[in-house]
Design a protein around this motif. Sequence first.
Motif, PDB file in Angstrom:
ATOM      1  N   LEU A 123      -1.391 -21.157  12.216  1.00 39.52           N
ATOM      2  CA  LEU A 123      -0.581 -22.378  12.239  1.00 39.52           C
ATOM      3  C   LEU A 123       0.873 -22.052  11.935  1.00 39.52           C
ATOM      4  O   LEU A 123       1.186 -21.410  10.930  1.00 39.52           O
ATOM      5  N   VAL A 124       1.747 -22.507  12.815  1.00 45.19           N
ATOM      6  CA  VAL A 124       3.192 -22.396  12.628  1.00 45.19           C
ATOM      7  C   VAL A 124       3.754 -23.811  12.543  1.00 45.19           C
ATOM      8  O   VAL A 124       3.511 -24.630  13.425  1.00 45.19           O
ATOM      9  N   VAL A 125       4.472 -24.117  11.468  1.00 45.03           N
ATOM     10  CA  VAL A 125       5.082 -25.436  11.296  1.00 45.03           C
ATOM     11  C   VAL A 125       6.595 -25.269  11.287  1.00 45.03           C
ATOM     12  O   VAL A 125       7.150 -24.560  10.436  1.00 45.03           O
ATOM     13  N   ILE A 126       7.268 -25.912  12.252  1.00 44.80           N
ATOM     14  CA  ILE A 126       8.716 -25.835  12.355  1.00 44.80           C
ATOM     15  C   ILE A 126       9.295 -27.187  11.949  1.00 44.80           C
ATOM     16  O   ILE A 126       9.006 -28.214  12.569  1.00 44.80           O
ATOM     17  N   ALA A 159      -0.979 -18.600  18.648  1.00 46.43           N
ATOM     18  CA  ALA A 159      -0.769 -19.504  17.519  1.00 46.43           C
ATOM     19  C   ALA A 159      -0.738 -20.948  18.009  1.00 46.43           C
ATOM     20  O   ALA A 159      -0.638 -21.231  19.210  1.00 46.43           O
ATOM     21  N   PHE A 160      -0.831 -21.866  17.054  1.00 46.23           N
ATOM     22  CA  PHE A 160      -0.631 -23.292  17.308  1.00 46.23           C
ATOM     23  C   PHE A 160       0.650 -23.675  16.599  1.00 46.23           C
ATOM     24  O   PHE A 160       0.770 -23.516  15.377  1.00 46.23           O
ATOM     25  N   VAL A 161       1.632 -24.161  17.352  1.00 49.80           N
ATOM     26  CA  VAL A 161       2.950 -24.477  16.806  1.00 49.80           C
ATOM     27  C   VAL A 161       3.084 -25.990  16.664  1.00 49.80           C
ATOM     28  O   VAL A 161       2.895 -26.731  17.636  1.00 49.80           O
ATOM     29  N   ALA A 162       3.409 -26.437  15.453  1.00 48.78           N
ATOM     30  CA  ALA A 162       3.544 -27.867  15.179  1.00 48.78           C
ATOM     31  C   ALA A 162       4.977 -28.201  14.793  1.00 48.78           C
ATOM     32  O   ALA A 162       5.584 -27.513  13.974  1.00 48.78           O
ATOM     33  N   MET A 163       5.496 -29.271  15.378  1.00 52.01           N
ATOM     34  CA  MET A 163       6.808 -29.803  15.020  1.00 52.01           C
ATOM     35  C   MET A 163       6.644 -30.805  13.887  1.00 52.01           C
ATOM     36  O   MET A 163       5.903 -31.782  14.015  1.00 52.01           O
ATOM     37  N   ALA A 248       5.009 -23.329   6.228  1.00 47.89           N
ATOM     38  CA  ALA A 248       5.629 -22.998   7.505  1.00 47.89           C
ATOM     39  C   ALA A 248       4.884 -21.879   8.215  1.00 47.89           C
ATOM     40  O   ALA A 248       4.839 -21.829   9.450  1.00 47.89           O
ATOM     41  N   SER A 249       4.291 -20.974   7.443  1.00 53.63           N
ATOM     42  CA  SER A 249       3.613 -19.814   8.006  1.00 53.63           C
ATOM     43  C   SER A 249       2.438 -19.444   7.112  1.00 53.63           C
ATOM     44  O   SER A 249       2.422 -19.759   5.916  1.00 53.63           O
TER      45      SER A 249
END
Length: 274
Positions: A123-126, A159-163, A248-249
Amino acid sequence: MCAPGVVRSAHENAARPSRRGLLGALGAAAVATTVASAAPRARAAAPQRVIDLTHTIAPGMPVWPGNPPPTLLPVALHAAGGFAQHALAMWEHTGTHLDAPVHRVPGGLSTEAIAAPDLLAPLVVIDISAKAVVDPDATLTRADIDDWQTRYGAIPPRAFVAMYSGWERRFADAAAFVNLDGDDVPHAPGIDPEAARYLVSDCDVVGVGVDTLSLDAATSPDYDAHTAILGAGRYGVEMLADLGAAPASGATVVVGAPKHAGGTGGPCRVLALV
């Protein structure tokens, strides 16, 4: 029945193992020891925290303008048969839900065809909440992605990138979440199409998520972020909850996707394992 002498002899022989029996027992013990030593010595570490990234589906929750709200109708009662049951009525894209590629692209993958391994991912959270608080039409841009990678390193493959825009804070007020202007045009953050194309082509993500009602900014006339993500065979997840509590990571996301034949999407349970 056996004679007393036969019974006594059998017991004596059983108490005095033969050479063959002794060797067999030793051999079995050796095999058991070998198997035990070859077995893993430790299990994978369990997550310290599980963060539920899912909004509760209920009447009155925010929905895309024009979509009907979900309804739950009691159809069986404890007092009239011993079991309770509801009939659920909702459109596929209600609440925290998955967008399958076929939602945007004719012939794309439907819900049941999404590969199970792609539903478990880094999970990546930006975080773009600082600019979203002053601009409801803010987008996740390529510059935001570059800034994240400068700070945390390259986005892991698959990865799964979430805004995270902070829009989840509006959830209790459906009107504020949809945020219609005087011309009934919704305003909410989303993903810039260039950033969407970069995530699928250069970062090889399995999916992309947002905490708003749409992968695109709500004012988008052509939904290019949807096209870039779903058109590449990836999935989207919209209306994620509690992303502000996720790191975030370093976390892992589990997307409990629906699995109905031909589905364009559907409500899902999304968990972050930290």
